[in-house]
Design an enzyme around this catalytic site. Structure first.
Site, PDB file in Angstrom:
ATOM      1  N   ALA A 175      -9.247   0.466  -5.577  1.00 19.60           N
ATOM      2  CA  ALA A 175      -8.375  -0.644  -5.191  1.00 19.60           C
ATOM      3  C   ALA A 175      -8.035  -0.489  -3.722  1.00 19.60           C
ATOM      4  O   ALA A 175      -7.899   0.637  -3.219  1.00 19.60           O
ATOM      5  CB  ALA A 175      -7.105  -0.656  -6.030  1.00 19.60           C
ATOM      6  N   ALA A 176      -7.921  -1.607  -3.006  1.00 21.18           N
ATOM      7  CA  ALA A 176      -7.566  -1.583  -1.587  1.00 21.18           C
ATOM      8  C   ALA A 176      -6.498  -2.639  -1.334  1.00 21.18           C
ATOM      9  O   ALA A 176      -6.721  -3.820  -1.582  1.00 21.18           O
ATOM     10  CB  ALA A 176      -8.789  -1.846  -0.716  1.00 21.18           C
ATOM     11  N   SER A 178      -2.860  -3.807   1.296  1.00 23.23           N
ATOM     12  CA  SER A 178      -2.575  -3.973   2.717  1.00 23.23           C
ATOM     13  C   SER A 178      -2.147  -2.671   3.378  1.00 23.23           C
ATOM     14  O   SER A 178      -2.346  -2.489   4.577  1.00 23.23           O
ATOM     15  CB  SER A 178      -1.485  -5.025   2.913  1.00 23.23           C
ATOM     16  OG  SER A 178      -0.315  -4.657   2.222  1.00 23.23           O
ATOM     17  N   VAL A 182      -6.906   3.332  -3.035  1.00 24.86           N
ATOM     18  CA  VAL A 182      -6.742   4.329  -4.085  1.00 24.86           C
ATOM     19  C   VAL A 182      -8.094   4.805  -4.599  1.00 24.86           C
ATOM     20  O   VAL A 182      -8.992   3.999  -4.867  1.00 24.86           O
ATOM     21  CB  VAL A 182      -5.916   3.749  -5.261  1.00 24.86           C
ATOM     22  CG1 VAL A 182      -5.771   4.789  -6.378  1.00 24.86           C
ATOM     23  CG2 VAL A 182      -4.547   3.297  -4.786  1.00 24.86           C
ATOM     24  N   LYS A 196      -3.888   8.103  -3.258  1.00 24.83           N
ATOM     25  CA  LYS A 196      -3.657   6.950  -2.391  1.00 24.83           C
ATOM     26  C   LYS A 196      -3.665   7.413  -0.940  1.00 24.83           C
ATOM     27  O   LYS A 196      -2.937   8.349  -0.584  1.00 24.83           O
ATOM     28  CB  LYS A 196      -2.330   6.271  -2.742  1.00 24.83           C
ATOM     29  CG  LYS A 196      -2.055   5.035  -1.892  1.00 24.83           C
ATOM     30  CD  LYS A 196      -1.174   4.002  -2.576  1.00 24.83           C
ATOM     31  CE  LYS A 196       0.184   4.487  -2.929  1.00 24.83           C
ATOM     32  NZ  LYS A 196       1.094   3.367  -3.305  1.00 24.83           N
ATOM     33  N   ASP A 331       8.874  -4.458  -7.290  1.00 28.91           N
ATOM     34  CA  ASP A 331       7.537  -5.064  -7.230  1.00 28.91           C
ATOM     35  C   ASP A 331       6.791  -4.871  -8.548  1.00 28.91           C
ATOM     36  O   ASP A 331       5.718  -4.263  -8.590  1.00 28.91           O
ATOM     37  CB  ASP A 331       6.750  -4.440  -6.071  1.00 28.91           C
ATOM     38  CG  ASP A 331       5.470  -5.218  -5.767  1.00 28.91           C
ATOM     39  OD1 ASP A 331       5.411  -6.417  -6.097  1.00 28.91           O
ATOM     40  OD2 ASP A 331       4.538  -4.632  -5.183  1.00 28.91           O
TER      41      ASP A 331
END
Length: 664
Positions: A175-176, A178, A182, A196, A331
């Site tokens: 996953a990428a 902003s 990871v 990360k 979040d």
């Protein structure tokens, strides 16, 4: 805001922090500190120290102007489009299209502006409703950066190459976002982990963008003084502090451990472990948790897990975050909430956390009570106490505006309300009137709306507030805080009358709360009732009891008198007593007793130990004397009426013409 960590967490992490050779200074940097404490020679700030940042960039005008023009030109083009729409009368027609363009513009400007857009999506006081909706769709995702750079960061931060630290590391990031990307890894000790790694030059880019945005905010505030409803500079400073906290992975790790400490004991909540020996400011190593996104209920159900139950677990956890401890996950998007194979709700990504202060927590509960009571004047005053409105704001036009928003919605029960529909209407109201949305509230709304969105995806009929109301009821019944005692009084009494149906609803709802302790409720209720603070309730209960007992004894006396006369042959048909219903108070008491009996964990024997404690209280003795005195006065008044006044054929249906003080 810098979130302080409990001592237990500090103790758990102090060794790892002290061993970090390149650990940056603490987040809480004084504005008066030397600039070198907050930045490296390359301009990589590790904390939001606005004076140091301003001093650094004042000496680099070319760098500032180059980035400023790169930001300005897209916004100028966007502004010209808006101006053209207004001139041609197409502002409303093209509003959706322009909102999409703004979202794409912010995405193209990079990490800082993606975060700015996400922050604006929670600011109904600054952004029109349609733009607000579009900004919530901003994706916190960017193309990954090269592995070589990530491996270099790992070596710089941890003091060894990835091969020396990890037995395995995925060849590409999974996953990428902003701020970072990871990898899935395996420690040499056998644990599967998520690693990360922060984006290169992230701090420099974000710091420069924040510096420019702050200068523009100061200019706008000065130029449009009186027309702006919010302090833009203060908002930028709050945003800057928060985004620097997100960029510090040690801070995120401490947040995770604090979250686990506060909420990990809740049933079916799971928080991954942080591996501190492999965690530094730009690299975070935490336990890898296999799970399924809550937005994929079919896959969850296929594993034999009830997705709806996990949503309820999330709602209960959120309520405790917001209203009990005040430390909350700001979040909770679908990627941060997983269903584990063993049926637990897993929380991930603790970079964006926030705090709700005690007075704010109580204020939110008070606002719910005023909403239930349709007390819109009280609700408007709550918004002043919660710092949405300044004390000098005229509430006269705002009170009917609240009524217009909530009266239709409250046609149904509060528990059936759709949270997002209410917040959408409130957003329009806040944009129209001089509201200033505090940062904590903006994040709360984002959190709850996101949670409700996930819940509706699982079950279209799911109502967040229906699951929240039992917890609110429990808090009102059990929390001894003066603010909530006052709220309970507001809820239960109206114009001097005790509203038994409200008490029944509270008890009925509260018994559905997971950690509802009925014995505690009974103990606290009796303690409060027979104390100085409960005097206002006792006075009303005295009147209720006197009225009810007097009614029962009067009816019994009339029945007895008629039967005696009947036996002596003196009774007439007209004198026959009319059958009367049981007084409403006793019906309510009967229903309350039935509710208590149906409540899990209720044992009538637990009431017995309360009796001796209550009997020795002066307030209890005074209460008994007041009831006895009231009944005696009623009896004397009736005797005087019967013996001394002229016989009145309508006396049974009218009030006595002679009344002693206190007989009413």
């Amino acid at each position: 805001m810098y979130v302080k960590t409990p001592d237990s967490i500090n103790a758990a992490t102090s060794v790892a922090v002290e061993d970090a050779a390149v650990y940056a200074p603490k987040i809480a940097v004084s504005e008066d500190s030397a600039p070198e404490l907050a930045r490296s020679e390359a301009g990589e700030f590790v904390a939001y120290a606005k004076e140091a940042i301003a001093q650094y960039y004042r000496n680099r005008p070319l760098q500032v102007w180059g980035r400023f023009l790169a930001i300005l030109l897209p916004f100028v083009k966007f502004g010209i489009s808006l101006w053209s729409d207004r001139r041609r009368g197409r502002l409303a027609k093209n509003e959706q299209r322009r909102a999409v363009q703004l979202r794409e513009l912010l995405t193209n400007l990079g990490p800082a502006y993606i975060k700015v857009g996400q922050a604006l999506s929670t600011r109904p006081d600054l952004v029109p409703p349609l733009y607000l909706e579009e900004l919530t769709r901003l994706q916190d995702a960017l193309p990954p950066f090269p592995n070589e750079v990530a491996y270099q960061f790992i070596e710089e931060e941890l003091g060894a190459t990835p091969d020396e630290i990890y037995a395995e590391l995925s060849p590409e990031p999974l996953a990428a976002a902003s701020l970072g990307q990871v990898y899935k890894g395996l420690l040499k000790t056998g644990e599967t982990v998520a690693v990360k790694v922060q984006r290169p030059d992230l701090a420099q880019k974000i710091t420069l963008d924040l510096y420019i945005a702050r200068r523009l905010a100061a200019w706008a505030q000065k130029t449009f003084k009186g027309r702006l409803k919010s302090d833009l500079v203060a908002i930028l400073d709050e945003f800057g502090s928060r985004i620097f906290e997100e960029m510090d992975y040690i801070h995120e790790g401490k947040n995770a451990e604090r979250f686990e400490l506060l909420y990990g004991s809740l049933k079916d909540i799971y928080v991954p472990k942080i591996y501190w020996q492999y965690t530094r400011r730009r690299v975070l190593t935490m336990e890898w948790v296999t799970g399924t996104k809550l937005t994929n209920p079919e896959a969850i159900e296929a594993q034999g897990i009830d997705a709806r139950y996990l949503i309820e677990v999330g709602v209960q956890c959120s309520l405790r975050q917001l209203l009990e401890h005040g430390f909350f996950h700001a979040d909770p998007h679908p990627g941060n909430l997983l269903a584990s194979p063993d049926g637990k709700l897993v929380y991930l990504d603790f970079g964006m956390m926030s705090e709700v202060k005690p007075y704010q927590r109580y204020g939110l509960i008070e606002a719910v009570v005023h909403l239930v009571n349709r007390d819109f004047e009280g609700l408007a005053k709550d918004y002043v106490k919660l710092e949405f409105l300044t004390p000098d704001v005229d509430l006269t036009p705002i009170i009917p505006a609240f009524a217009a928003v909530f009266n239709d919605a409250l046609g149904a029960s509060v528990a059936e309300l759709n949270f997002k529909s209410i917040t959408d209407q409130l957003s329009a109201l806040m944009y129209e009137y001089p509201f200033r949305v505090p940062a904590y509230y903006a994040l709360i709304i984002r959190s709850l709306v996101t949670l409700e969105g996930i819940a509706i995806h699982v079950d279209p009929e799911f109502k967040v507030l229906s699951k929240a109301y039992p917890y609110i009821s429990k808090r009102l019944l059990t929390d001894p805080a003066p603010q909530l005692r006052a709220s309970l009084q507001d809820l239960l009494f109206k114009e001097g009358q005790f509203r038994w149906n409200r008490l029944e609803n509270l008890l009925r709802n509260a018994r559905n709360s997971q950690d509802y302790d009925l014995n505690k409720v009974l103990d606290q209720a009796s303690e409060f009732l027979f104390s100085e603070r409960g005097d206002f309730i006792r006075q009303r209960l005295v009147n209720e009891i006197v009225n009810s007992v007097d009614s029962l004894t009067r009816n019994a006396f009339e029945n007895l008198k008629y039967r005696f006369s009947e036996r002596l042959g003196l009774a007439t048909v007209n004198e026959a007593p009319v059958a009367t219903d049981t007084p409403p108070t006793w019906e309510h008491i009967k229903r309350i007793w039935e509710i208590l009996q149906e409540t899990p964990g209720f044992d009538p024997m637990t009431v017995l130990p309360l009796i001796p404690k209550l009997l020795v209280k002066p307030e209890t003795q005074q209460f008994g004397q007041q009831v006895a005195s009231g009944l005696a006065q009623r009896a004397i008044a009736r005797l005087i009426r019967e013996l001394l006044l002229e016989e009145d054929p309508d006396a049974a249906n009218s009030s006595p013409r002679l009344a002693l003080p206190g007989t009413r």
